[in-house]
Write a protein that holds these residues in place. Structure first.
Motif, short mmCIF file in Angstrom:
data_model
loop_
_atom_site.label_atom_id
_atom_site.label_comp_id
_atom_site.label_asym_id
_atom_site.label_seq_id
_atom_site.Cartn_x
_atom_site.Cartn_y
_atom_site.Cartn_z
N ALA A 1 0.81 -1.22 0.00
CA ALA A 1 0.00 0.00 0.00
C ALA A 1 0.84 1.27 0.00
O ALA A 1 0.31 2.36 -0.22
N LEU A 2 2.13 1.15 0.23
CA LEU A 2 2.99 2.33 0.30
C LEU A 2 3.32 2.82 -1.11
O LEU A 2 3.80 2.05 -1.94
N PRO A 3 3.09 4.08 -1.40
CA PRO A 3 3.46 4.62 -2.71
C PRO A 3 4.97 4.57 -2.90
O PRO A 3 5.73 4.62 -1.94
N ALA A 4 5.38 4.45 -4.15
CA ALA A 4 6.82 4.35 -4.44
C ALA A 4 7.53 5.70 -4.25
O ALA A 4 8.70 5.74 -3.89
N VAL A 5 6.83 6.80 -4.53
CA VAL A 5 7.45 8.13 -4.43
C VAL A 5 6.48 9.10 -3.77
O VAL A 5 5.28 8.85 -3.68
N ASP A 6 7.02 10.22 -3.33
CA ASP A 6 6.21 11.31 -2.78
C ASP A 6 5.26 10.84 -1.68
O ASP A 6 4.06 11.16 -1.66
N VAL A 7 5.79 10.09 -0.74
CA VAL A 7 4.98 9.58 0.36
C VAL A 7 4.70 10.70 1.35
O VAL A 7 5.58 11.49 1.69
N ARG B 1 8.76 -6.69 10.68
CA ARG B 1 7.94 -6.81 9.49
C ARG B 1 7.60 -5.46 8.87
O ARG B 1 7.19 -5.40 7.72
N ASN B 2 7.73 -4.40 9.64
CA ASN B 2 7.35 -3.07 9.15
C ASN B 2 8.54 -2.13 9.04
O ASN B 2 8.40 -0.92 9.16
N ALA B 3 9.71 -2.71 8.78
CA ALA B 3 10.93 -1.91 8.73
C ALA B 3 10.86 -0.82 7.66
O ALA B 3 11.28 0.33 7.90
N ALA B 4 10.32 -1.14 6.49
CA ALA B 4 10.22 -0.14 5.42
C ALA B 4 9.27 0.99 5.82
O ALA B 4 9.54 2.17 5.53
N PHE B 5 8.20 0.64 6.50
CA PHE B 5 7.24 1.64 6.97
C PHE B 5 7.92 2.59 7.97
O PHE B 5 7.79 3.81 7.88
N VAL B 6 8.65 2.00 8.92
CA VAL B 6 9.33 2.81 9.93
C VAL B 6 10.37 3.71 9.28
O VAL B 6 10.52 4.88 9.65
N ARG C 1 12.01 9.26 7.65
CA ARG C 1 12.35 10.21 6.60
C ARG C 1 11.42 11.42 6.64
O ARG C 1 11.83 12.55 6.37
N LEU C 2 10.15 11.20 6.97
CA LEU C 2 9.17 12.29 7.03
C LEU C 2 9.21 13.04 8.35
O LEU C 2 8.48 14.03 8.51
N SER C 3 10.03 12.57 9.29
CA SER C 3 10.08 13.18 10.63
C SER C 3 11.51 13.52 11.01
O SER C 3 12.03 13.01 12.02
N PRO C 4 12.17 14.36 10.24
CA PRO C 4 13.58 14.67 10.54
C PRO C 4 13.74 15.28 11.93
O PRO C 4 12.96 16.15 12.32
N GLY C 5 14.71 14.79 12.66
CA GLY C 5 14.99 15.32 13.99
C GLY C 5 14.16 14.72 15.11
O GLY C 5 14.43 14.99 16.28
N VAL C 6 13.16 13.93 14.77
CA VAL C 6 12.33 13.32 15.82
C VAL C 6 13.02 12.04 16.28
O VAL C 6 13.36 11.18 15.47
N PRO C 7 13.25 11.89 17.59
CA PRO C 7 13.95 10.69 18.09
C PRO C 7 13.20 9.41 17.75
O PRO C 7 11.96 9.38 17.69
N ARG C 8 13.97 8.35 17.51
CA ARG C 8 13.36 7.05 17.20
C ARG C 8 12.41 6.60 18.31
O ARG C 8 11.36 6.01 18.03
N ARG C 9 12.77 6.90 19.55
CA ARG C 9 11.91 6.53 20.68
C ARG C 9 10.53 7.16 20.52
O ARG C 9 9.50 6.51 20.75
N THR C 10 10.48 8.41 20.11
CA THR C 10 9.21 9.11 19.93
C THR C 10 8.42 8.51 18.78
O THR C 10 7.20 8.32 18.88
N LEU C 11 9.11 8.18 17.68
CA LEU C 11 8.42 7.56 16.55
C LEU C 11 7.86 6.20 16.93
O LEU C 11 6.74 5.85 16.53
#
Length: 199
Positions: A69-75, A124-129, A134-144
């Protein structure tokens, strides 16, 4: 998976969702599945092995559909939210309401099986993460990870009992309307506060 295994997984899925893993005996699962006393030990080794099989029975489906379901570009974050919610809707439409309730119950209670679920979700959701990072620059991984966990809990709670959601709102919304509203809220959860949003 053979017929006996499928019957055991289906019975366990329903019973674990309705009563909790700890409250359900192996004998109860065997009786519900119409199998003999040794069947679970033969096919799954233990109650933990059976629970693992129940959880994994639909996790691959969810992860594969999420990836597709993830678009290839411009997500955008909204794209991620829809890709997050829609695969769970597909499980619901395929008769997996008990599985959704079970996974939601595990998240809410920390019951047996939570470790399997947590490990499996991130792997299983590594690509999603990666896209969310990428869409959340500067946000800590813990927060994501926190946002993802809350999005998953919300999605499972709503889709695990859509009728309850309607009753809480005194609404006659269609399933599609509930799903659309859910995707909007998940978008907000994944994006974080307005000052942190890049899309």
């Amino acid at each position: 998976m053979g017929e006996t295994e499928q019957r055991l997984v289906a019975a366990a899925e329903r019973l674990f969702a309705e009563h909790g893993v700890g409250a359900v005996s192996l004998r109860t699962v065997m009786q519900a599945a119409g199998t003999n006393v040794a069947a679970i030990h033969y096919h799954f080794g233990s109650k933990e092995g059976l629970l693992d099989a129940v959880l994994r029975s639909r996790l691959d489906q969810v992860a594969a559909e999420r990836q597709a379901a993830l678009p290839a570009v411009d997500v955008t974050v909204a794209d991620l939210a829809h890709a997050f919610v829609r695969p769970v809707v597909a499980v619901l439409e395929a008769g997996g309401e008990h599985w959704i309730r079970l996974v939601g119950r595990l998240l809410a209670t920390g019951d047996d099986g939570l470790a399997t679920l947590s490990e499996s979700f991130l792997r299983r959701n590594a690509a999603f993460v990666a896209l969310l990072e990428r869409l959340s620059p500067g946000v800590p991984r813990r927060t994501l990870n926190f946002r993802l966990t809350q999005a998953m809990h919300l999605t499972l709670t709503v889709l695990g009992d859509i009728d309850r959601t309607r009753r809480l709102q005194a609404s006659d919304a269609t399933t599609e309307e509930v799903v659309a509203d859910l995707a909007d809220v998940v978008t907000s959860v994944l994006a974080g506060p307005p000052t942190a949003r890049s899309t």
